[in-house]
Design a protein around this motif. Structure first.
Motif, PDB file in Angstrom:
ATOM      1  N   MET A   1     -31.385 -28.814  48.095  1.00 54.30           N
ATOM      2  CA  MET A   1     -30.745 -29.936  47.473  1.00 54.30           C
ATOM      3  C   MET A   1     -29.376 -30.131  48.114  1.00 54.30           C
ATOM      4  O   MET A   1     -28.624 -29.191  48.295  1.00 54.30           O
ATOM      5  CB  MET A   1     -30.591 -29.653  45.971  1.00 54.30           C
ATOM      6  N   LYS A   2     -29.075 -31.357  48.441  1.00 53.60           N
ATOM      7  CA  LYS A   2     -27.769 -31.669  49.000  1.00 53.60           C
ATOM      8  C   LYS A   2     -26.937 -32.343  47.912  1.00 53.60           C
ATOM      9  O   LYS A   2     -27.386 -33.301  47.291  1.00 53.60           O
ATOM     10  CB  LYS A   2     -27.923 -32.598  50.204  1.00 53.60           C
ATOM     11  N   VAL A   3     -25.749 -31.814  47.663  1.00 55.81           N
ATOM     12  CA  VAL A   3     -24.897 -32.358  46.615  1.00 55.81           C
ATOM     13  C   VAL A   3     -23.513 -32.675  47.172  1.00 55.81           C
ATOM     14  O   VAL A   3     -23.052 -32.052  48.114  1.00 55.81           O
ATOM     15  CB  VAL A   3     -24.761 -31.381  45.419  1.00 55.81           C
ATOM     16  N   ASP A   4     -22.876 -33.652  46.561  1.00 49.44           N
ATOM     17  CA  ASP A   4     -21.521 -34.039  46.947  1.00 49.44           C
ATOM     18  C   ASP A   4     -20.539 -33.290  46.055  1.00 49.44           C
ATOM     19  O   ASP A   4     -20.532 -33.473  44.841  1.00 49.44           O
ATOM     20  CB  ASP A   4     -21.362 -35.548  46.777  1.00 49.44           C
ATOM     21  N   LEU A   5     -19.728 -32.438  46.654  1.00 54.12           N
ATOM     22  CA  LEU A   5     -18.768 -31.629  45.908  1.00 54.12           C
ATOM     23  C   LEU A   5     -17.349 -32.186  45.964  1.00 54.12           C
ATOM     24  O   LEU A   5     -16.411 -31.544  45.499  1.00 54.12           O
ATOM     25  CB  LEU A   5     -18.781 -30.195  46.441  1.00 54.12           C
ATOM     26  N   THR A   6     -17.200 -33.383  46.508  1.00 49.60           N
ATOM     27  CA  THR A   6     -15.883 -33.972  46.694  1.00 49.60           C
ATOM     28  C   THR A   6     -15.074 -34.022  45.405  1.00 49.60           C
ATOM     29  O   THR A   6     -13.906 -33.664  45.382  1.00 49.60           O
ATOM     30  CB  THR A   6     -16.010 -35.402  47.269  1.00 49.60           C
ATOM     31  N   ASP A   7     -15.685 -34.462  44.337  1.00 53.08           N
ATOM     32  CA  ASP A   7     -14.978 -34.612  43.060  1.00 53.08           C
ATOM     33  C   ASP A   7     -15.316 -33.509  42.066  1.00 53.08           C
ATOM     34  O   ASP A   7     -15.069 -33.662  40.859  1.00 53.08           O
ATOM     35  CB  ASP A   7     -15.298 -35.975  42.443  1.00 53.08           C
ATOM     36  N   ALA A   8     -15.853 -32.408  42.553  1.00 55.06           N
ATOM     37  CA  ALA A   8     -16.246 -31.312  41.658  1.00 55.06           C
ATOM     38  C   ALA A   8     -15.025 -30.719  40.964  1.00 55.06           C
ATOM     39  O   ALA A   8     -13.995 -30.493  41.579  1.00 55.06           O
ATOM     40  CB  ALA A   8     -16.976 -30.227  42.442  1.00 55.06           C
ATOM     41  N   VAL A   9     -15.163 -30.484  39.670  1.00 51.20           N
ATOM     42  CA  VAL A   9     -14.123 -29.814  38.889  1.00 51.20           C
ATOM     43  C   VAL A   9     -14.666 -28.426  38.575  1.00 51.20           C
ATOM     44  O   VAL A   9     -15.604 -28.270  37.797  1.00 51.20           O
ATOM     45  CB  VAL A   9     -13.814 -30.583  37.578  1.00 51.20           C
ATOM     46  N   TRP A  10     -14.095 -27.429  39.228  1.00 52.46           N
ATOM     47  CA  TRP A  10     -14.584 -26.060  39.098  1.00 52.46           C
ATOM     48  C   TRP A  10     -13.961 -25.379  37.888  1.00 52.46           C
ATOM     49  O   TRP A  10     -12.765 -25.499  37.641  1.00 52.46           O
ATOM     50  CB  TRP A  10     -14.271 -25.270  40.373  1.00 52.46           C
ATOM     51  N   ARG A  11     -14.799 -24.644  37.166  1.00 47.13           N
ATOM     52  CA  ARG A  11     -14.343 -23.875  36.001  1.00 47.13           C
ATOM     53  C   ARG A  11     -14.643 -22.411  36.244  1.00 47.13           C
ATOM     54  O   ARG A  11     -15.769 -22.052  36.591  1.00 47.13           O
ATOM     55  CB  ARG A  11     -15.067 -24.354  34.752  1.00 47.13           C
ATOM     56  N   LYS A  12     -13.644 -21.588  36.030  1.00 50.08           N
ATOM     57  CA  LYS A  12     -13.787 -20.148  36.224  1.00 50.08           C
ATOM     58  C   LYS A  12     -14.465 -19.524  35.013  1.00 50.08           C
ATOM     59  O   LYS A  12     -14.142 -19.842  33.874  1.00 50.08           O
ATOM     60  CB  LYS A  12     -12.409 -19.515  36.431  1.00 50.08           C
ATOM     61  N   SER A  13     -15.391 -18.621  35.267  1.00 49.62           N
ATOM     62  CA  SER A  13     -16.074 -17.914  34.190  1.00 49.62           C
ATOM     63  C   SER A  13     -15.086 -17.095  33.370  1.00 49.62           C
ATOM     64  O   SER A  13     -14.179 -16.474  33.919  1.00 49.62           O
ATOM     65  CB  SER A  13     -17.143 -16.983  34.772  1.00 49.62           C
ATOM     66  N   THR A  14     -15.280 -17.069  32.059  1.00 50.06           N
ATOM     67  CA  THR A  14     -14.424 -16.257  31.196  1.00 50.06           C
ATOM     68  C   THR A  14     -14.709 -14.770  31.381  1.00 50.06           C
ATOM     69  O   THR A  14     -13.941 -13.935  30.938  1.00 50.06           O
ATOM     70  CB  THR A  14     -14.623 -16.630  29.714  1.00 50.06           C
ATOM     71  N   PHE A  15     -15.803 -14.437  32.046  1.00 43.72           N
ATOM     72  CA  PHE A  15     -16.146 -13.046  32.320  1.00 43.72           C
ATOM     73  C   PHE A  15     -15.583 -12.561  33.650  1.00 43.72           C
ATOM     74  O   PHE A  15     -15.781 -11.430  34.041  1.00 43.72           O
ATOM     75  CB  PHE A  15     -17.669 -12.847  32.303  1.00 43.72           C
ATOM     76  N   SER A  16     -14.897 -13.426  34.372  1.00 47.13           N
ATOM     77  CA  SER A  16     -14.331 -13.063  35.663  1.00 47.13           C
ATOM     78  C   SER A  16     -13.157 -12.111  35.485  1.00 47.13           C
ATOM     79  O   SER A  16     -12.403 -12.210  34.516  1.00 47.13           O
ATOM     80  CB  SER A  16     -13.858 -14.314  36.404  1.00 47.13           C
ATOM     81  N   GLY A  17     -13.019 -11.224  36.434  1.00 49.50           N
ATOM     82  CA  GLY A  17     -11.955 -10.231  36.365  1.00 49.50           C
ATOM     83  C   GLY A  17     -10.624 -10.748  36.860  1.00 49.50           C
ATOM     84  O   GLY A  17     -10.549 -11.734  37.587  1.00 49.50           O
ATOM     85  N   PRO A  18      -9.536 -10.077  36.484  1.00 51.40           N
ATOM     86  CA  PRO A  18      -8.202 -10.492  36.908  1.00 51.40           C
ATOM     87  C   PRO A  18      -7.919 -10.196  38.381  1.00 51.40           C
ATOM     88  O   PRO A  18      -6.935 -10.664  38.938  1.00 51.40           O
ATOM     89  CB  PRO A  18      -7.284  -9.671  36.007  1.00 51.40           C
ATOM     90  N   ASP A  19      -8.791  -9.434  39.029  1.00 45.52           N
ATOM     91  CA  ASP A  19      -8.580  -9.040  40.414  1.00 45.52           C
ATOM     92  C   ASP A  19      -9.045 -10.094  41.416  1.00 45.52           C
ATOM     93  O   ASP A  19      -9.096  -9.847  42.609  1.00 45.52           O
ATOM     94  CB  ASP A  19      -9.282  -7.717  40.692  1.00 45.52           C
ATOM     95  N   GLY A  20      -9.396 -11.285  40.935  1.00 44.33           N
ATOM     96  CA  GLY A  20      -9.842 -12.342  41.836  1.00 44.33           C
ATOM     97  C   GLY A  20     -11.338 -12.407  41.998  1.00 44.33           C
ATOM     98  O   GLY A  20     -11.857 -13.336  42.602  1.00 44.33           O
TER      99      GLY A  20
END
Length: 69
Positions: A1-20
């Motif tokens: 699937m080809k998608v256009d990410l130009t206007d994508a609004v990325w959300r970080k997972s709440t389970f992501s660690g503080p180390d990046g």
């Protein structure tokens, strides 16, 4: 699937660690969903799912199908 990410609004997972080490999700037009692992590179590869595929994936998570390691 080809998608256009130009206007994508990325959300970080709440389970992501503080180390990046994190996973980000963007809800795209037409119900598509994009996922990326930003600990490696923000401009790295992106996985894209249809809304049906995303719903099935979330359903399997909630059902406990996948083991946490």
């Amino acid at each position: 699937m080809k998608v256009d990410l130009t206007d994508a609004v990325w959300r970080k997972s709440t389970f992501s660690g503080p180390d990046g080490a994190c996973v980000e999700v963007a809800f795209l037009s037409e119900g598509n969903v994009a996922v990326r692992d930003t600990k490696a590179q923000r401009r790295g590869p992106v996985l894209a799912f249809t809304s049906h595929e995303w719903d099935a994936f979330l359903g399997e998570i909630l059902a406990g199908t996948f083991k946490h390691i």
